[in-house]
Write a protein that holds these residues in place. Structure first.
Motif, short mmCIF file in Angstrom:
data_model
loop_
_atom_site.label_atom_id
_atom_site.label_comp_id
_atom_site.label_asym_id
_atom_site.label_seq_id
_atom_site.Cartn_x
_atom_site.Cartn_y
_atom_site.Cartn_z
N VAL A 262 0.84 -1.19 0.00
CA VAL A 262 0.00 0.00 0.00
C VAL A 262 0.88 1.24 0.00
O VAL A 262 2.08 1.17 0.28
CB VAL A 262 -0.94 0.03 1.23
CG1 VAL A 262 -1.90 -1.14 1.22
CG2 VAL A 262 -0.13 0.05 2.53
N VAL A 280 -5.87 4.75 7.56
CA VAL A 280 -6.70 5.20 6.44
C VAL A 280 -8.15 5.20 6.89
O VAL A 280 -8.64 4.22 7.45
CB VAL A 280 -6.49 4.32 5.19
CG1 VAL A 280 -6.75 2.85 5.48
CG2 VAL A 280 -7.36 4.80 4.04
N ARG A 284 -12.26 6.86 2.88
CA ARG A 284 -11.23 7.14 1.90
C ARG A 284 -10.83 5.89 1.10
O ARG A 284 -9.92 5.97 0.27
CB ARG A 284 -10.00 7.73 2.58
CG ARG A 284 -10.27 9.02 3.35
CD ARG A 284 -10.76 10.12 2.43
NE ARG A 284 -11.16 11.32 3.13
CZ ARG A 284 -10.34 12.31 3.47
NH1 ARG A 284 -9.06 12.21 3.22
NH2 ARG A 284 -10.79 13.38 4.07
N ILE A 285 -11.46 4.77 1.37
CA ILE A 285 -11.10 3.52 0.70
C ILE A 285 -12.05 3.27 -0.48
O ILE A 285 -13.26 3.18 -0.29
CB ILE A 285 -11.15 2.33 1.67
CG1 ILE A 285 -10.20 2.58 2.86
CG2 ILE A 285 -10.79 1.03 0.96
CD1 ILE A 285 -10.25 1.50 3.92
N THR A 287 -13.77 0.98 -3.23
CA THR A 287 -14.19 -0.42 -3.21
C THR A 287 -14.75 -0.80 -4.56
O THR A 287 -15.62 -0.12 -5.10
CB THR A 287 -15.26 -0.65 -2.13
OG1 THR A 287 -14.81 -0.11 -0.89
CG2 THR A 287 -15.53 -2.13 -1.95
N VAL A 337 -15.13 0.08 5.80
CA VAL A 337 -15.30 0.98 4.66
C VAL A 337 -16.67 1.62 4.75
O VAL A 337 -17.65 0.96 5.14
CB VAL A 337 -15.17 0.20 3.33
CG1 VAL A 337 -15.44 1.11 2.14
CG2 VAL A 337 -13.80 -0.44 3.21
N LEU A 356 -9.81 -3.42 -2.99
CA LEU A 356 -9.73 -2.18 -2.22
C LEU A 356 -8.49 -1.40 -2.64
O LEU A 356 -7.45 -1.99 -2.95
CB LEU A 356 -9.67 -2.46 -0.72
CG LEU A 356 -10.74 -3.37 -0.13
CD1 LEU A 356 -10.51 -3.54 1.37
CD2 LEU A 356 -12.13 -2.83 -0.39
N TRP A 358 -6.60 2.92 -2.23
CA TRP A 358 -6.70 4.33 -1.88
C TRP A 358 -5.48 5.06 -2.41
O TRP A 358 -4.42 4.46 -2.64
CB TRP A 358 -6.80 4.52 -0.36
CG TRP A 358 -5.67 3.90 0.43
CD1 TRP A 358 -4.44 4.42 0.67
CD2 TRP A 358 -5.70 2.63 1.08
NE1 TRP A 358 -3.70 3.57 1.43
CE2 TRP A 358 -4.45 2.45 1.70
CE3 TRP A 358 -6.66 1.62 1.20
CZ2 TRP A 358 -4.13 1.31 2.43
CZ3 TRP A 358 -6.36 0.49 1.92
CH2 TRP A 358 -5.10 0.34 2.53
N ALA A 363 -3.98 8.39 3.05
CA ALA A 363 -3.53 7.57 4.18
C ALA A 363 -2.24 8.17 4.74
O ALA A 363 -1.53 8.91 4.05
CB ALA A 363 -3.30 6.12 3.75
#
Length: 373
Positions: A262, A280, A284-285, A287, A337, A356, A358, A363
């Motif tokens: 990540v 995070v 903000r994620i 999907t 999420v 997933l 971001w 983050a």
């Protein structure tokens, strides 16, 4: 009643032997909300400001005057606390007269100030009522009136909404917020409820036990947390433990267990090849629920960014304004999420594979705290 315009400045205040020094300032017309997870620690701060608890170190200034050694009566910090209830044997009006008589205020002046405080707090017609006949909201209003009647430059409120029902709590937040602005009150309010802090505080001081982690606006704490405890404790951020692979222009590439990768912005003090905590926020994620099972491989982005994270939807709940989903990564770690209801496609249910991801800017990678598990 004279206007409230003084300012409170707290420098290196120590309230307990195991507590680090805390510092903050509060201006006229401002409410600083002290939000924490241990009410006793917050009450210790409130008592220290009002002079009911001796300071182990540091000083308290009101309007440029050091009041650290003064007793509560001349401290210039009025305290409301459920631990200091109204006098049961006195009427509401009698309770308001009491602090004025202790200070030697003349009878005519005391009655005039008490009536003004009654009107200000919406207590007209309740002068002869006894505390036992008041409901929770009226009791809080009467207690606030008893504090305000002495016109202290600083008001300290120790978890004032704790005994109120949800609807009354909402109404009192609005009422007290308007009062702070209209009267230019300088207020410090403690609470264990984040909604109280967000509704009342122009700024928020976040505590973890006796430790003051950060003071700032809500936007500061949400978007620019000082540490992982602020990110997780205030902003409900997910926390992932990994090892820093590289740091390039403040962007850290972090390797997670299970050969997952990540990106995150590097917090101060972060070093390459060191353990870190990636925080995070659930909102903000991004999907993705692929329609084809074959799309669930480790998908690499075209620009060489780290691959998306394969996951499985474990639980999904409609929370009114958002959908809360819990997804399990391939390494066993679960993430929360949040998505707008309209962003959820039909047929998404627990057991559905997902991907997933971001952006790095969404983050933050903090240096690892050894006490974390």
């Amino acid at each position: 009643m004279p206007p409230f315009s003084s300012r409170l400045v707290v420098r290196n205040l120590v309230t307990a032997t195991d507590a680090a020094p805390i510092s903050f300032g509060v201006g006229a017309g401002e409410c600083l909300a002290l939000l924490g997870n241990r009410g006793g620690c917050l009450s210790a701060v409130a008592d220290s400001l009002a002079g009911h608890r001796p300071l182990l170190d540091g000083n308290v200034e009101v309007g440029g005057i050091d009041v650290s050694g003064r007793p509560p009566l001349t401290r210039m910090c009025g305290l409301w606390s459920a631990r200091d209830p109204l006098f049961a044997h006195l009427t509401v009006f009698g309770n308001l007269l009491f602090p004025l008589r202790v200070r030697g205020v003349g009878r005519a002046d005391a009655h005039a100030r008490a009536r003004q405080a009654m009107a200000l707090l919406g207590l007209d017609g309740m002068e002869e009522m006894f505390p036992a006949a008041l409901d929770a909201q009226q009791t809080l209003r009467a207690g606030l009136a008893r504090v305000l009647v002495s016109a202290p430059p600083v008001i300290v409120l120790d978890d004032p909404f704790a005994a109120l029902s949800v609807d009354v709590r909402h109404a009192m937040r609005g009422f007290l917020g308007r009062l702070v602005r209209a009267r230019d009150l300088c207020v410090v309010m403690t609470t264990c409820d984040r909604e109280d802090a967000l509704a009342m505080g122009e700024r928020i001081g976040l505590f973890d036990g006796p430790d003051l982690l950060q003071v700032g606006t809500a936007a500061d704490l949400f978007d620019r947390p000082a540490c992982d405890r602020v990110a997780t404790g205030f902003a409900d951020a997910n926390a992932l433990t990994g090892r820093v692979a590289t740091i390039d222009e403040d962007v850290a590439i972090v390797r997670l267990p299970g050969e997952l990768t990540v990106q995150a912005m590097a917090a101060p003090g972060l070093e390459e090849d060191a353990l870190c905590t990636v925080c995070v926020r659930p909102d903000r994620i991004a999907t993705l629920f692929p329609a084809r099972p074959g799309a669930m491989g480790m998908m690499a982005a075209d620009d060489g960014e780290p691959a998306m994270l394969p996951a499985v939807l474990v639980d999904m709940r409609h929370m009114g304004s958002y959908i809360r989903m819990r997804l399990r990564l391939s390494n066993g770690k679960e993430l929360l999420v949040r998505r707008a209801p309209l962003q959820i496609v039909c047929g998404v249910e627990p057991g559905r594979p997902a991907l997933l991801a971001w952006q790095a800017a969404q983050a933050i990678a903090f240096p690892f705290r050894h006490e974390m598990r």
